[in-house]
Design an enzyme around this catalytic site. Structure first.
Site, short mmCIF file in Angstrom:
data_model
loop_
_atom_site.label_atom_id
_atom_site.label_comp_id
_atom_site.label_asym_id
_atom_site.label_seq_id
_atom_site.Cartn_x
_atom_site.Cartn_y
_atom_site.Cartn_z
N ASP A 54 -10.48 -10.49 -14.74
CA ASP A 54 -11.39 -9.46 -15.22
C ASP A 54 -11.33 -8.24 -14.31
O ASP A 54 -12.00 -7.24 -14.54
CB ASP A 54 -12.82 -9.98 -15.38
CG ASP A 54 -13.40 -10.58 -14.11
OD1 ASP A 54 -12.73 -10.52 -13.05
OD2 ASP A 54 -14.53 -11.11 -14.17
N SER A 55 -10.48 -8.31 -13.28
CA SER A 55 -10.15 -7.13 -12.47
C SER A 55 -9.47 -6.07 -13.32
O SER A 55 -9.30 -4.92 -12.89
CB SER A 55 -9.25 -7.51 -11.29
OG SER A 55 -8.18 -8.33 -11.71
N ASP A 93 -9.71 -15.14 -16.84
CA ASP A 93 -11.12 -15.12 -16.46
C ASP A 93 -12.01 -15.10 -17.70
O ASP A 93 -11.73 -14.36 -18.65
CB ASP A 93 -11.44 -13.86 -15.65
CG ASP A 93 -11.15 -14.01 -14.17
OD1 ASP A 93 -11.27 -15.14 -13.65
OD2 ASP A 93 -10.81 -13.01 -13.52
N GLU A 192 -12.28 -16.66 -2.31
CA GLU A 192 -12.14 -15.22 -2.07
C GLU A 192 -12.97 -14.74 -0.91
O GLU A 192 -14.17 -14.98 -0.84
CB GLU A 192 -12.51 -14.43 -3.33
CG GLU A 192 -12.35 -12.93 -3.15
CD GLU A 192 -12.45 -12.13 -4.44
OE1 GLU A 192 -12.37 -10.88 -4.36
OE2 GLU A 192 -12.61 -12.74 -5.51
#
Length: 275
Positions: A54-55, A93, A192
């Site tokens: 979704d980046s 995602d 992350e």
């Protein structure tokens, strides 16, 4: 791609492949892609896993956060990527609020991602609050990748993109969440922006692969955003990013050369026209 790399690569990377890679102490390579052309390049280069992140909200659409992405956005990007891939495992995602309301809605959206986009699994952010949801999705036969540490969809809750789990309480919670995600059926977990020592502890504690981004060298694999790794943008400069090219400069030079050739009348020449 080298002959050795090509001959060792499976015909198709699956969720079981990446689990076996951890068992065999083989590092897992992962990059993002959001469109057919990039996916085709990354896949043919030999990447193990492609994440339709979704980046795309930041990279492709120019938003400040990942929050604006919808299921329709993600299905579009994921379907483009799937059409460009022959070998890599493709994970997408689930976007913000597509799985946080009810487990039933989450299962429906995960099913849409599999059926409409054709991906091989989905990724969800979070620990204890989403464990039952993950279990329900996995029970339906849909592979799930977890995501702990800095979870970008929760940026308004955190208020910052700083390193997570630096305090003992949050670190202990993260280890417990990793165990819960494994028990719920996740086949792997992204870690992350957490301390390297904590990431190593998680990696040694669970039997499923960990994929790090800003989590040190001892995870079972690593992931970066492809556009960042290739140097397509100049603004994003986190400590964990290694740029393998400066494509921003090379593309800028190419465009300027093109403009110059048009202005001078050099393009198109007589070999670039039809009689």
């Amino acid at each position: 791609m080298s002959t050795q790399q090509s001959s060792d690569r499976p015909q198709k990377v699956t969720t079981q492949t990446v689990v076996e890679m951890k068992q065999q102490s083989e590092k897992i390579s992962m990059l993002t892609a959001y469109d057919y052309t990039m996916a085709r390049i990354v896949d043919q280069a030999g990447i193990d896993v492609i994440l339709v992140g979704d980046s795309a909200s930041n990279v492709m659409a120019g938003y400040d956060t990942t929050v604006p992405m919808t299921m329709e956005h993600m299905i579009y990007h994921a379907s483009c990527v799937v059409r460009g891939v022959e070998t890599a495992l493709v994970i997408a995602d689930l976007p913000f609020m597509s799985y946080q309301v009810t487990a039933e809605e989450a299962l429906e959206n995960a099913g849409r991602m599999m059926k409409e986009a054709g991906v091989h699994g989905v990724k969800l952010e979070g620990g204890k609050p989403v464990v039952k949801t993950i279990a329900k999705i996995v029970e339906a036969g849909i592979p799930v990748m977890g995501h702990l540490g800095l979870t970008p969809q929760s940026i308004y809750k955190f208020g910052t993109y700083k390193v997570r789990a630096t305090e003992q309480t949050e670190a202990e919670q993260l280890v417990e969440d990793a165990k819960r995600l494994e028990e719920a059926g996740c086949f792997s977990i992204v870690l992350e922006k957490i301390p390297a020592e904590l990431a190593e502890k998680v990696t040694e504690t669970i039997s499923i692969p960990t994929i790090g981004i800003g989590a040190g060298p001892n995870c079972d694999g690593q992931v970066l955003v492809t556009h960042d790794m290739l140097g397509l943008n100049k603004e994003f400069k986190p400590r964990f990013l290694r740029r393998y090219d400066d494509m921003h400069s090379s593309m800028t030079n190419a465009v300027q050369h093109y403009i110059t050739d048009i202005k001078s009348g050099d393009f198109p020449n007589e070999n670039e026209q039809y009689d």
